[in-house]
Write an enzyme that holds these catalytic residues in place. Structure first.
Site, PDB file in Angstrom:
ATOM      1  N   ASP A 241       0.853  -1.187   0.000  1.00  0.00           N
ATOM      2  CA  ASP A 241       0.000   0.000   0.000  1.00  0.00           C
ATOM      3  C   ASP A 241       0.891   1.239   0.000  1.00  0.00           C
ATOM      4  OD1 ASP A 241      -1.769   2.066   0.496  1.00  0.00           O
ATOM      5  OD2 ASP A 241      -2.890   1.003   2.051  1.00  0.00           O
ATOM      6  N   HIS A 242       0.886   1.963  -1.115  1.00  0.00           N
ATOM      7  CA  HIS A 242       1.800   3.092  -1.260  1.00  0.00           C
ATOM      8  C   HIS A 242       1.411   4.299  -0.416  1.00  0.00           C
ATOM      9  CE1 HIS A 242       5.321   4.672  -2.901  1.00  0.00           C
ATOM     10  NE2 HIS A 242       5.007   4.810  -4.177  1.00  0.00           N
ATOM     11  N   ARG A 243       0.248   4.248   0.237  1.00  0.00           N
ATOM     12  CA  ARG A 243      -0.100   5.342   1.143  1.00  0.00           C
ATOM     13  C   ARG A 243       0.790   5.331   2.381  1.00  0.00           C
ATOM     14  NH1 ARG A 243      -6.374   4.172   2.055  1.00  0.00           N
ATOM     15  NH2 ARG A 243      -5.427   2.092   2.326  1.00  0.00           N
TER      16      ARG A 243
END
Length: 463
Positions: free
Chosen positions: A433-435
């Site tokens: 998850d690149h968040r």
């Protein structure tokens, strides 16, 4: 969850398994009308959106009827089987057809301890009504009063109207549909309003009773339905685990921005270690395979890079760092994909991890994975290599930060100590998850897993 329809008959309701599920499909009945059942005996198997669960009956008696056939999806709180408990310890709480003729403001109160399934809890709708104090009005009289009002084409005196008899789920349905229960003619036993009565009352009536039945709205030509050849196509209803998986994957794919990185690694030494461990007396009787060492490698990589073991809280706008690892293992079952997880996998030794993996796989194959076993995962491994696939771009399990895909392990030409030799090679893919995981952190985790599999002695030096 039971209700009383007669003094000697109890109805067992579809229970809430405590995971927020609203329905379940009846897969198989183990009893038939006329069979004798005992307290704790399994009477049916149902499939929720999480797993298949066997339901035991909480009392003794004789099966009077099964309300739904196999393959039917039933809402939680709906009666599914009636049992005659004559001669047993029946508690005819609702057998007295007595209601209050005064103000209906008082809510139903609990009627004491009820038999419940262990771990299921008591659903709100299973609460039994106590007989109310005050002037007694029999159910036939109440039904007659309602019918008289309807025949008079107008509302009667509100103060004289008894409270309509209906169970809490039916009252909620009436509220949702905007139906006044006082205007509904009951068809149930002892004048009780049923769900069918509410639906019938909510159906628009023709303006003139004498006119032939026609659709109230202007006739609309339905859109043509796409035809298909039944001998060339098969339609399969989307339900149960498949429906839940589809919803979760769509939600994950379009909520968490996925990034996937790949690395190809020589795992020859890891494969040799697997063979050695199979001969180790400490591992006798345990499931020893490459997945075991891959799982251990990921756990060590997480320990070296703990920030990847986290989740995104959209409501609070916070990153939740987990100080434990519940390691999910994606498993393909006849009912669809499930992801049970090993609780506190970070704290397990290699033999303990092997034992937990063996139990997880065996339970999944038998279709007995519990909903609780699929809750609370933090990271997941999916082994697509068992299907001969090199790798993939896995979608995150909702609520998790990363998922590692393991490809097939194959003999390939590889430069080893300056020479091209046949080596056992695999490709790993890590989606995250690149968040909350940037490229640097994701790359470090994947590189650590690859380094351990290439030199498994790092399981000792890095751990």
């Amino acid at each position: 969850m039971t209700t009383m329809t007669e003094a000697s008959v109890r109805e067992f309701k579809m229970p809430d398994v405590g995971e927020g599920l609203t329905e379940a499909e009846i897969l198989k009945w183990y009893v038939q009308p006329g069979d004798t059942v005992t307290d704790g005996q399994v009477v049916c198997e149902v499939e929720t959106a999480k797993a298949a669960v066997e339901l035991p009956i909480p009392y003794d008696g004789v099966v009077r009827s099964l309300h739904f056939p196999e393959g039917t999806t039933v809402d939680v709180g709906t009666a599914i089987i009636a049992v005659d408990v004559a001669g047993g310890a029946a508690e005819p709480v609702e057998a007295e057809p007595v209601v209050a003729a005064e103000a209906p403001a008082e809510e139903p109160k609990p009627a004491g301890r009820q038999p419940v399934l262990v771990g299921y809890g008591v659903a709100t709708s299973s609460t039994k009504r106590r007989p109310r104090k005050g002037p007694e009005v029999t159910v036939p009289a109440a039904a007659q009063a309602i019918q008289t009002e309807l025949n008079g084409h107008g509302r009667g005196t509100v103060a004289e109207k008894p409270r309509p008899l209906a169970k809490p789920p039916v009252r909620k349905l009436a509220k949702d549909l905007g139906v006044d229960l006082a205007t509904v003619v009951p068809s149930g036993p002892d004048g009780i309003i049923t769900r069918e009565d509410v639906h019938a009352a909510a159906t628009p009536k023709p303006a003139e009773p004498a006119a032939p039945a026609v659709t109230p709205a202007a006739p609309v030509t339905p859109a043509p339905v796409a035809s298909y050849d039944g001998t060339r196509e098969t339609r399969v209803p989307v339900k149960g685990v498949r429906k839940a998986t589809a919803s979760a994957m769509v939600g994950s794919a379009f909520t968490a921005p996925h990034v996937t990185e790949f690395v190809t690694v020589d795992v020859t030494r890891t494969m040799k270690l697997v063979e050695e461990l199979k001969q180790d007396k400490e591992m006798q009787g345990l499931r020893v395979n490459p997945l075991l060492l891959i799982a251990k490698a990921l756990l060590v990589a997480i320990k070296r890079n703990p920030d990847i073991n986290a989740s995104w809280d959209e409501t609070a706008q916070e990153i939740v760092l987990k100080h434990y690892v519940n390691l999910g293992i994606a498993a393909a079952t006849p009912r669809g994909l499930i992801v049970p997880n090993i609780k506190d996998a970070h704290a397990k030794t290699l033999p303990q991890l092997a034992e937990a993996l063996g139990e997880l796989v065996a339970t999944a194959r038998e279709g007995k994975t519990s909903p609780a076993a699929m809750q609370g995962g933090t990271v997941t491994i999916t082994n697509v290599g068992v299907f001969g696939v090199d790798t993939g771009t896995p979608i995150l399990n909702p609520g998790e930060s990363a998922i590692l895909a393991v490809g097939a392990i194959k003999l390939q030409p590889w430069v080893h100590k300056g020479k091209v030799k046949p080596r056992q090679v695999t490709t790993l893919a890590l989606s995250f998850d690149h968040r909350l995981v940037d490229g640097e952190l994701g790359s470090k985790v994947l590189a650590d897993v690859a380094a351990i599999l290439e030199q498994p002695k790092r399981l000792i030096t890095w751990a």
